[in-house]
Design a protein around this motif. Structure first.
Motif, short mmCIF file in Angstrom:
data_model
loop_
_atom_site.label_atom_id
_atom_site.label_comp_id
_atom_site.label_asym_id
_atom_site.label_seq_id
_atom_site.Cartn_x
_atom_site.Cartn_y
_atom_site.Cartn_z
N LEU A 4 34.53 94.74 75.55
CA LEU A 4 33.48 93.92 74.74
C LEU A 4 34.21 93.04 73.97
CD1 LEU A 4 31.16 96.70 73.51
CD2 LEU A 4 30.99 95.25 75.56
N VAL A 5 33.86 91.54 74.05
CA VAL A 5 34.39 90.58 73.33
C VAL A 5 33.23 89.55 72.76
CG1 VAL A 5 35.82 88.42 73.43
CG2 VAL A 5 36.39 90.37 74.77
N GLU A 6 33.15 89.68 71.31
CA GLU A 6 32.18 88.70 70.91
C GLU A 6 32.70 87.45 70.54
OE1 GLU A 6 32.14 93.03 68.82
OE2 GLU A 6 33.64 91.73 69.47
N SER A 7 31.74 86.56 70.42
CA SER A 7 32.06 85.12 70.07
C SER A 7 30.79 84.53 69.28
CB SER A 7 32.44 84.22 71.41
OG SER A 7 31.37 84.26 72.34
N GLY A 8 31.05 83.51 68.83
CA GLY A 8 29.71 82.67 68.31
C GLY A 8 29.77 82.65 66.71
N GLY A 9 30.47 83.60 66.08
CA GLY A 9 30.39 83.44 64.67
C GLY A 9 31.09 82.22 64.14
N GLY A 10 30.87 82.08 62.72
CA GLY A 10 31.13 81.10 61.86
C GLY A 10 30.79 81.14 60.52
N LEU A 11 31.05 79.72 59.93
CA LEU A 11 30.71 79.38 58.57
C LEU A 11 29.44 78.61 58.74
CD1 LEU A 11 30.80 79.47 55.69
CD2 LEU A 11 32.45 77.64 56.01
N VAL A 12 28.21 79.03 58.23
CA VAL A 12 27.10 78.12 58.08
C VAL A 12 26.42 78.19 56.71
CG1 VAL A 12 26.55 78.48 60.64
CG2 VAL A 12 25.67 79.81 58.99
N ALA A 23 30.38 89.53 75.64
CA ALA A 23 30.63 89.52 77.19
C ALA A 23 31.27 90.91 77.37
CB ALA A 23 31.65 88.63 77.39
N ALA A 24 30.64 91.51 78.16
CA ALA A 24 31.15 92.80 78.87
C ALA A 24 31.87 92.94 80.08
CB ALA A 24 30.07 93.87 78.83
N SER A 25 32.82 93.56 80.32
CA SER A 25 33.79 93.81 81.52
C SER A 25 34.02 95.19 81.71
CB SER A 25 34.95 92.93 81.45
OG SER A 25 35.75 93.18 80.53
N GLY A 26 34.50 95.41 82.89
CA GLY A 26 34.81 96.93 83.46
C GLY A 26 33.65 97.65 83.90
N ARG A 27 33.31 98.94 83.40
CA ARG A 27 32.31 99.68 83.90
C ARG A 27 30.95 99.37 83.54
NH1 ARG A 27 34.36 104.27 86.47
NH2 ARG A 27 32.57 105.55 85.81
N THR A 28 30.59 98.17 83.66
CA THR A 28 29.24 97.78 83.21
C THR A 28 28.05 98.60 83.70
OG1 THR A 28 29.22 96.00 84.42
CG2 THR A 28 29.99 95.51 82.36
N SER A 71 18.79 89.76 72.89
CA SER A 71 18.74 89.46 74.36
C SER A 71 19.98 89.79 75.21
CB SER A 71 18.16 88.21 74.78
OG SER A 71 19.16 87.15 74.47
N ARG A 72 19.89 90.04 76.30
CA ARG A 72 20.62 90.26 77.36
C ARG A 72 20.52 89.56 78.62
NH1 ARG A 72 17.01 91.57 80.21
NH2 ARG A 72 16.60 93.81 81.18
N ASP A 73 21.88 89.32 79.37
CA ASP A 73 21.62 88.68 80.62
C ASP A 73 22.63 89.66 81.71
OD1 ASP A 73 22.22 87.22 83.14
OD2 ASP A 73 22.13 85.35 81.95
N ASN A 74 21.86 90.38 82.49
CA ASN A 74 22.66 91.56 83.01
C ASN A 74 23.48 90.87 84.32
OD1 ASN A 74 19.89 92.51 81.97
ND2 ASN A 74 20.61 94.47 83.09
N LEU A 75 23.03 89.58 84.98
CA LEU A 75 23.85 89.20 85.68
C LEU A 75 25.18 88.63 85.32
CD1 LEU A 75 21.18 86.91 87.91
CD2 LEU A 75 22.31 89.12 88.25
N LYS A 76 25.11 88.03 83.98
CA LYS A 76 26.35 87.82 83.31
C LYS A 76 26.94 88.83 82.53
CE LYS A 76 24.87 82.81 82.89
NZ LYS A 76 24.59 81.67 81.91
N ASN A 77 26.39 90.02 82.36
CA ASN A 77 26.84 90.95 81.61
C ASN A 77 27.32 90.59 80.19
OD1 ASN A 77 26.88 93.12 83.76
ND2 ASN A 77 28.76 92.22 84.42
N THR A 78 26.25 89.58 79.74
CA THR A 78 26.27 89.33 78.20
C THR A 78 25.27 89.72 77.46
OG1 THR A 78 27.64 87.37 79.40
CG2 THR A 78 26.83 87.29 76.92
#
Length: 124
Positions: A4-12, A23-28, A71-78
């Motif tokens: 699992l790899v997270e992204s999108g954080g920041g300072l707001v 983003a998920a990879s491997g045995r999804t 939410s999730r996008d199964n096709l993108k495993n995200t």
């Protein structure tokens, strides 16, 4: 295993929005539930939201109801989390995690795999 790899954080600023991704990879194919947790400095990791991977059943912590949407996008495993109306108390490292065998969604020990987290900082 599932990676699992997270992204999108920041300072707001307070009132702004952010969208986190995981983003998920491997045995999804083994994913049953995916969740978001967060941990602020000096505090325990807490459940934010979870979603069943094969349908849209979702759950939220009371503190984010009406402001965050998972939410999730199964096709993108995200996995995503749209965070609106952010508050300074939302400041934390946000982690995504997966359950492969089911369990209590809000219990971190029931999750099998974790990402490394992404920092969200909300200034007042």
């Amino acid at each position: 295993q599932v990676q699992l790899v997270e992204s999108g954080g920041g300072l707001v600023q307070a009132g702004d929005s952010l969208r986190l991704s995981c983003a998920a990879s491997g045995r999804t194919f083994s994913i049953y539930v995916m969740g978001w947790f967060r941990q602020a400095p000096g505090k325990e990791r807490e459940f934010v939201s979870g979603i069943k991977w094969n349908d849209s059943t979702a759950s939220y912590a009371d503190s984010v109801v009406g402001r965050f949407t998972i939410s999730r996008d199964n096709l993108k495993n995200t996995l995503y989390m749209q965070m609106n109306s952010l508050k300074p108390e939302d400041t934390a490292v946000y982690y995504c995690a997966t359950q492969t065998r089911g369990g209590v969604w809000s219990r971190s020990s029931d999750y099998d795999y974790w990402g490394r987290g992404t920092q969200v900082t909300v200034s007042s």
